[in-house]
Design a protein around this motif. Sequence first.
Motif, PDB file in Angstrom:
ATOM      1  N   ARG A  50      44.507  44.694  53.608  1.00  0.00           N
ATOM      2  CA  ARG A  50      45.413  44.728  54.777  1.00  0.00           C
ATOM      3  C   ARG A  50      44.746  45.402  55.963  1.00  0.00           C
ATOM      4  O   ARG A  50      44.823  44.907  57.086  1.00  0.00           O
ATOM      5  N   GLU A  51      44.091  46.536  55.725  1.00  0.00           N
ATOM      6  CA  GLU A  51      43.478  47.283  56.826  1.00  0.00           C
ATOM      7  C   GLU A  51      42.349  46.517  57.498  1.00  0.00           C
ATOM      8  O   GLU A  51      42.189  46.575  58.713  1.00  0.00           O
ATOM      9  N   THR A  52      41.527  45.849  56.703  1.00  0.00           N
ATOM     10  CA  THR A  52      40.372  45.132  57.249  1.00  0.00           C
ATOM     11  C   THR A  52      40.699  43.688  57.599  1.00  0.00           C
ATOM     12  O   THR A  52      39.849  42.973  58.115  1.00  0.00           O
ATOM     13  N   GLU A  53      41.943  43.270  57.312  1.00  0.00           N
ATOM     14  CA  GLU A  53      42.379  41.896  57.546  1.00  0.00           C
ATOM     15  C   GLU A  53      41.392  40.889  56.954  1.00  0.00           C
ATOM     16  O   GLU A  53      40.971  39.939  57.602  1.00  0.00           O
ATOM     17  N   SER A  54      41.028  41.141  55.713  1.00  0.00           N
ATOM     18  CA  SER A  54      40.104  40.241  55.019  1.00  0.00           C
ATOM     19  C   SER A  54      40.602  39.994  53.597  1.00  0.00           C
ATOM     20  O   SER A  54      41.410  40.751  53.081  1.00  0.00           O
ATOM     21  N   GLU A  55      40.113  38.923  53.007  1.00  0.00           N
ATOM     22  CA  GLU A  55      40.462  38.609  51.633  1.00  0.00           C
ATOM     23  C   GLU A  55      39.395  39.203  50.715  1.00  0.00           C
ATOM     24  O   GLU A  55      38.207  39.104  50.986  1.00  0.00           O
ATOM     25  N   GLU A  80      44.818  49.415  43.531  1.00  0.00           N
ATOM     26  CA  GLU A  80      45.677  49.925  44.600  1.00  0.00           C
ATOM     27  C   GLU A  80      44.903  50.062  45.912  1.00  0.00           C
ATOM     28  O   GLU A  80      45.405  49.708  46.984  1.00  0.00           O
ATOM     29  N   ARG A  81      43.684  50.560  45.819  1.00  0.00           N
ATOM     30  CA  ARG A  81      42.835  50.707  46.998  1.00  0.00           C
ATOM     31  C   ARG A  81      42.498  49.340  47.603  1.00  0.00           C
ATOM     32  O   ARG A  81      42.437  49.185  48.815  1.00  0.00           O
ATOM     33  N   SER A  82      42.315  48.336  46.752  1.00  0.00           N
ATOM     34  CA  SER A  82      41.976  46.984  47.213  1.00  0.00           C
ATOM     35  C   SER A  82      43.120  46.352  47.994  1.00  0.00           C
ATOM     36  O   SER A  82      42.890  45.647  48.977  1.00  0.00           O
ATOM     37  N   PRO A 139      39.801  31.196  33.729  1.00  0.00           N
ATOM     38  CA  PRO A 139      38.576  31.405  34.522  1.00  0.00           C
ATOM     39  C   PRO A 139      38.723  30.787  35.909  1.00  0.00           C
ATOM     40  O   PRO A 139      39.411  29.779  36.038  1.00  0.00           O
ATOM     41  N   PRO A 140      38.124  31.304  36.951  1.00  0.00           N
ATOM     42  CA  PRO A 140      37.308  32.513  36.928  1.00  0.00           C
ATOM     43  C   PRO A 140      38.198  33.750  36.816  1.00  0.00           C
ATOM     44  O   PRO A 140      39.299  33.773  37.348  1.00  0.00           O
ATOM     45  N   LYS A 141      37.721  34.745  36.139  1.00  0.00           N
ATOM     46  CA  LYS A 141      38.487  35.965  35.901  1.00  0.00           C
ATOM     47  C   LYS A 141      38.467  36.836  37.157  1.00  0.00           C
ATOM     48  O   LYS A 141      37.660  37.752  37.298  1.00  0.00           O
ATOM     49  N   GLU A 142      39.363  36.507  38.104  1.00  0.00           N
ATOM     50  CA  GLU A 142      39.387  37.199  39.389  1.00  0.00           C
ATOM     51  C   GLU A 142      40.822  37.518  39.807  1.00  0.00           C
ATOM     52  O   GLU A 142      41.742  36.759  39.518  1.00  0.00           O
ATOM     53  N   ILE A 143      40.952  38.619  40.515  1.00  0.00           N
ATOM     54  CA  ILE A 143      42.206  38.972  41.170  1.00  0.00           C
ATOM     55  C   ILE A 143      41.932  38.903  42.664  1.00  0.00           C
ATOM     56  O   ILE A 143      40.952  39.482  43.146  1.00  0.00           O
ATOM     57  N   HIS A 144      42.779  38.181  43.409  1.00  0.00           N
ATOM     58  CA  HIS A 144      42.587  38.037  44.849  1.00  0.00           C
ATOM     59  C   HIS A 144      43.575  38.922  45.600  1.00  0.00           C
ATOM     60  O   HIS A 144      44.747  39.004  45.244  1.00  0.00           O
ATOM     61  N   PHE A 145      43.062  39.544  46.660  1.00  0.00           N
ATOM     62  CA  PHE A 145      43.855  40.412  47.525  1.00  0.00           C
ATOM     63  C   PHE A 145      43.828  39.793  48.921  1.00  0.00           C
ATOM     64  O   PHE A 145      42.755  39.548  49.469  1.00  0.00           O
ATOM     65  N   TYR A 146      45.009  39.557  49.502  1.00  0.00           N
ATOM     66  CA  TYR A 146      45.093  38.865  50.785  1.00  0.00           C
ATOM     67  C   TYR A 146      45.482  39.830  51.895  1.00  0.00           C
ATOM     68  O   TYR A 146      46.122  40.860  51.648  1.00  0.00           O
ATOM     69  N   GLN A 147      45.096  39.483  53.123  1.00  0.00           N
ATOM     70  CA  GLN A 147      45.356  40.362  54.260  1.00  0.00           C
ATOM     71  C   GLN A 147      46.841  40.564  54.525  1.00  0.00           C
ATOM     72  O   GLN A 147      47.239  41.544  55.142  1.00  0.00           O
ATOM     73  N   SER A 148      47.671  39.667  54.028  1.00  0.00           N
ATOM     74  CA  SER A 148      49.123  39.816  54.191  1.00  0.00           C
ATOM     75  C   SER A 148      49.701  40.883  53.269  1.00  0.00           C
ATOM     76  O   SER A 148      50.854  41.263  53.396  1.00  0.00           O
ATOM     77  N   GLY A 149      48.912  41.344  52.308  1.00  0.00           N
ATOM     78  CA  GLY A 149      49.397  42.309  51.325  1.00  0.00           C
ATOM     79  C   GLY A 149      49.740  41.667  49.995  1.00  0.00           C
ATOM     80  O   GLY A 149      50.003  42.349  49.017  1.00  0.00           O
ATOM     81  N   ALA A 150      49.735  40.326  49.974  1.00  0.00           N
ATOM     82  CA  ALA A 150      49.998  39.619  48.716  1.00  0.00           C
ATOM     83  C   ALA A 150      48.770  39.710  47.810  1.00  0.00           C
ATOM     84  O   ALA A 150      47.646  39.884  48.271  1.00  0.00           O
ATOM     85  N   VAL A 151      49.039  39.589  46.524  1.00  0.00           N
ATOM     86  CA  VAL A 151      47.987  39.709  45.514  1.00  0.00           C
ATOM     87  C   VAL A 151      48.232  38.642  44.465  1.00  0.00           C
ATOM     88  O   VAL A 151      49.377  38.293  44.180  1.00  0.00           O
ATOM     89  N   SER A 152      47.152  38.123  43.871  1.00  0.00           N
ATOM     90  CA  SER A 152      47.363  37.195  42.759  1.00  0.00           C
ATOM     91  C   SER A 152      47.838  38.009  41.558  1.00  0.00           C
ATOM     92  O   SER A 152      47.151  38.926  41.114  1.00  0.00           O
TER      93      SER A 152
END
Length: 128
Positions: free
Chosen positions: A43-48, A36-38, A86-99
Amino acid sequence: MALLGVILLLSIPQQSEINTALHLRSEAELLKQTIERSVILARETESELKLQISSTEYTLSTIGSLKQLDYHELNPATSLELHLPPPKEIHFYQSGAVSPASVRIRSTGGGLCDIRLSLRGRVTLVCS
């Protein structure tokens, strides 16, 4: 005195099961809060960001600079399973979308918690 000894002897296994369940729930809540924090941080830092998950730990870092933002090693009585190739990752995007992802946390005592993450960043936690 002997009766007290018998009562204590019978309560030790139950105490162990309670501790295992509490450790499992604690690890699940901590991972849910990290996710949730991620979502908010991206979004706040506008970074992935990406959350890399193994069976015993997870690491949150920025994509590109690979700056590590968070790291957590699980209690030895628990393990993680990420239901993604693999790779076992969850991506968080600056738009608020998430994998979207599903993470299962298991305890050695047989309990489990499922964390589900939707494309819009909604996180649900169910333990049994």
